[in-house]
Scaffold this motif. Structure first.
Motif, PDB file in Angstrom:
ATOM      1  N   LEU A  89      33.089  24.981  17.995  1.00 49.50           N
ATOM      2  CA  LEU A  89      32.344  25.831  17.372  1.00 49.50           C
ATOM      3  C   LEU A  89      32.355  27.091  18.515  1.00 49.50           C
ATOM      4  O   LEU A  89      32.208  28.338  18.328  1.00 49.50           O
ATOM      5  CB  LEU A  89      30.977  25.667  17.004  1.00 49.50           C
ATOM      6  CG  LEU A  89      31.094  24.896  15.721  1.00 49.50           C
ATOM      7  CD1 LEU A  89      29.956  23.991  15.314  1.00 49.50           C
ATOM      8  CD2 LEU A  89      31.755  25.717  14.253  1.00 49.50           C
ATOM      9  N   VAL A  90      31.863  26.664  19.781  1.00 49.31           N
ATOM     10  CA  VAL A  90      31.504  27.601  20.628  1.00 49.31           C
ATOM     11  C   VAL A  90      32.914  28.406  21.092  1.00 49.31           C
ATOM     12  O   VAL A  90      32.938  29.456  21.303  1.00 49.31           O
ATOM     13  CB  VAL A  90      31.011  26.631  22.155  1.00 49.31           C
ATOM     14  CG1 VAL A  90      31.177  27.709  23.485  1.00 49.31           C
ATOM     15  CG2 VAL A  90      29.765  26.093  21.833  1.00 49.31           C
ATOM     16  N   ARG A  91      33.972  27.559  21.100  1.00 49.49           N
ATOM     17  CA  ARG A  91      35.437  28.252  21.505  1.00 49.49           C
ATOM     18  C   ARG A  91      35.440  29.330  20.416  1.00 49.49           C
ATOM     19  O   ARG A  91      36.082  30.663  20.821  1.00 49.49           O
ATOM     20  CB  ARG A  91      36.407  27.147  21.482  1.00 49.49           C
ATOM     21  CG  ARG A  91      38.017  27.806  21.786  1.00 49.49           C
ATOM     22  CD  ARG A  91      39.064  26.895  21.375  1.00 49.49           C
ATOM     23  NE  ARG A  91      39.139  26.996  20.155  1.00 49.49           N
ATOM     24  CZ  ARG A  91      40.040  27.882  19.575  1.00 49.49           C
ATOM     25  NH1 ARG A  91      40.347  28.836  19.973  1.00 49.49           N
ATOM     26  NH2 ARG A  91      40.180  27.462  18.110  1.00 49.49           N
ATOM     27  N   ARG A  92      35.375  29.059  19.179  1.00 50.17           N
ATOM     28  CA  ARG A  92      35.791  29.884  18.079  1.00 50.17           C
ATOM     29  C   ARG A  92      34.715  31.048  18.288  1.00 50.17           C
ATOM     30  O   ARG A  92      35.179  32.341  17.902  1.00 50.17           O
ATOM     31  CB  ARG A  92      35.686  29.565  16.714  1.00 50.17           C
ATOM     32  CG  ARG A  92      36.718  28.525  16.466  1.00 50.17           C
ATOM     33  CD  ARG A  92      36.582  27.637  15.210  1.00 50.17           C
ATOM     34  NE  ARG A  92      37.684  26.588  15.035  1.00 50.17           N
ATOM     35  CZ  ARG A  92      38.051  26.526  13.873  1.00 50.17           C
ATOM     36  NH1 ARG A  92      37.348  26.631  12.696  1.00 50.17           N
ATOM     37  NH2 ARG A  92      39.168  25.290  13.720  1.00 50.17           N
ATOM     38  N   ALA A  93      33.528  30.797  18.436  1.00 49.63           N
ATOM     39  CA  ALA A  93      32.532  31.951  18.716  1.00 49.63           C
ATOM     40  C   ALA A  93      32.586  32.991  19.697  1.00 49.63           C
ATOM     41  O   ALA A  93      32.907  34.032  19.558  1.00 49.63           O
ATOM     42  CB  ALA A  93      30.956  31.351  18.519  1.00 49.63           C
ATOM     43  N   LYS A  94      33.076  32.373  20.642  1.00 50.14           N
ATOM     44  CA  LYS A  94      33.634  33.205  22.047  1.00 50.14           C
ATOM     45  C   LYS A  94      34.851  33.934  21.718  1.00 50.14           C
ATOM     46  O   LYS A  94      35.090  35.290  22.009  1.00 50.14           O
ATOM     47  CB  LYS A  94      33.889  32.475  23.174  1.00 50.14           C
ATOM     48  CG  LYS A  94      32.827  31.936  23.914  1.00 50.14           C
ATOM     49  CD  LYS A  94      33.051  31.121  25.086  1.00 50.14           C
ATOM     50  CE  LYS A  94      31.640  30.318  25.787  1.00 50.14           C
ATOM     51  NZ  LYS A  94      32.120  29.703  26.851  1.00 50.14           N
ATOM     52  N   LYS A  95      35.758  33.477  21.081  1.00 45.80           N
ATOM     53  CA  LYS A  95      37.142  34.283  20.436  1.00 45.80           C
ATOM     54  C   LYS A  95      36.402  35.399  19.392  1.00 45.80           C
ATOM     55  O   LYS A  95      37.534  36.526  19.569  1.00 45.80           O
ATOM     56  CB  LYS A  95      37.983  33.140  19.660  1.00 45.80           C
ATOM     57  CG  LYS A  95      39.315  33.677  19.401  1.00 45.80           C
ATOM     58  CD  LYS A  95      40.132  32.858  18.628  1.00 45.80           C
ATOM     59  CE  LYS A  95      41.402  33.570  18.271  1.00 45.80           C
ATOM     60  NZ  LYS A  95      42.543  32.607  17.640  1.00 45.80           N
ATOM     61  N   GLN A  96      35.609  35.349  18.553  1.00 42.15           N
ATOM     62  CA  GLN A  96      35.072  36.285  17.862  1.00 42.15           C
ATOM     63  C   GLN A  96      34.060  37.268  18.575  1.00 42.15           C
ATOM     64  O   GLN A  96      33.648  38.142  17.963  1.00 42.15           O
ATOM     65  CB  GLN A  96      34.453  35.865  16.648  1.00 42.15           C
ATOM     66  CG  GLN A  96      35.377  34.895  15.694  1.00 42.15           C
ATOM     67  CD  GLN A  96      36.457  35.847  15.008  1.00 42.15           C
ATOM     68  OE1 GLN A  96      36.219  36.912  14.590  1.00 42.15           O
ATOM     69  NE2 GLN A  96      37.524  35.260  15.067  1.00 42.15           N
ATOM     70  N   ARG A  97      33.778  37.059  19.818  1.00 37.58           N
ATOM     71  CA  ARG A  97      32.921  37.797  20.471  1.00 37.58           C
ATOM     72  C   ARG A  97      31.592  37.811  20.086  1.00 37.58           C
ATOM     73  O   ARG A  97      30.934  38.659  19.655  1.00 37.58           O
ATOM     74  CB  ARG A  97      33.360  39.181  20.918  1.00 37.58           C
ATOM     75  CG  ARG A  97      34.704  39.145  21.670  1.00 37.58           C
ATOM     76  CD  ARG A  97      34.875  40.635  22.090  1.00 37.58           C
ATOM     77  NE  ARG A  97      35.795  40.871  23.138  1.00 37.58           N
ATOM     78  CZ  ARG A  97      36.972  40.982  22.752  1.00 37.58           C
ATOM     79  NH1 ARG A  97      37.367  41.526  21.788  1.00 37.58           N
ATOM     80  NH2 ARG A  97      38.261  41.380  24.146  1.00 37.58           N
ATOM     81  N   GLN A  98      31.037  36.419  19.656  1.00 34.95           N
ATOM     82  CA  GLN A  98      29.722  36.230  18.772  1.00 34.95           C
ATOM     83  C   GLN A  98      29.262  35.105  19.570  1.00 34.95           C
ATOM     84  O   GLN A  98      29.617  34.571  20.401  1.00 34.95           O
ATOM     85  CB  GLN A  98      29.958  35.903  17.348  1.00 34.95           C
ATOM     86  CG  GLN A  98      30.570  36.626  16.590  1.00 34.95           C
ATOM     87  CD  GLN A  98      30.621  36.233  15.181  1.00 34.95           C
ATOM     88  OE1 GLN A  98      31.422  35.283  14.798  1.00 34.95           O
ATOM     89  NE2 GLN A  98      30.062  36.880  14.146  1.00 34.95           N
ATOM     90  N   THR A  99      27.869  35.118  19.342  1.00 37.34           N
ATOM     91  CA  THR A  99      26.996  33.733  20.067  1.00 37.34           C
ATOM     92  C   THR A  99      27.199  32.806  19.099  1.00 37.34           C
ATOM     93  O   THR A  99      27.780  32.996  17.797  1.00 37.34           O
ATOM     94  CB  THR A  99      25.394  34.349  20.261  1.00 37.34           C
ATOM     95  OG1 THR A  99      25.145  34.451  18.675  1.00 37.34           O
ATOM     96  CG2 THR A  99      25.184  35.577  20.879  1.00 37.34           C
ATOM     97  N   LEU A 100      27.038  31.740  19.346  1.00 38.97           N
ATOM     98  CA  LEU A 100      27.204  30.480  18.555  1.00 38.97           C
ATOM     99  C   LEU A 100      26.241  30.514  17.170  1.00 38.97           C
ATOM    100  O   LEU A 100      26.691  30.689  16.215  1.00 38.97           O
ATOM    101  CB  LEU A 100      26.594  29.282  19.300  1.00 38.97           C
ATOM    102  CG  LEU A 100      27.004  27.940  18.479  1.00 38.97           C
ATOM    103  CD1 LEU A 100      28.392  27.786  17.925  1.00 38.97           C
ATOM    104  CD2 LEU A 100      26.769  26.681  19.369  1.00 38.97           C
TER     105      LEU A 100
END
Length: 74
Positions: free
Chosen positions: A15-26
């Motif tokens: 979830l953290v990886r995907r959030a970072k990929k979308q430039r979003q907070t968790l």
């Protein structure tokens, strides 16, 4: 407020990886997932809606033609 406990490390890391990929907070990423989920009609409601409608009488040939046209459009 929602708090989720005992999330497996593997799930949390993804979830953290995907959030970072979308430039979003968790938090923002998880809110987006939850909002997308509640926009989807639950299967039992969708099934009931479909079953409440009158069947459309069609021959096998008509069904095949519709599918072919749709595939050709893609």
């Amino acid at each position: 407020m929602i708090q989720v406990r005992n999330v497996p490390d593997k799930v949390h890391r993804e979830l953290v990886r995907r959030a970072k990929k979308q430039r979003q907070t968790l938090t923002a990423y998880i809110e987006e997932i939850l909002e997308r989920e509640i926009r989807r009609m639950p299967f039992d409601e969708l099934d009931a809606r479909i079953r409440s409608r009158e069947p459309v009488p069609m021959s096998e040939e008509e069904i095949v033609a519709i599918i072919r046209r749709d595939r050709e459009r893609r």
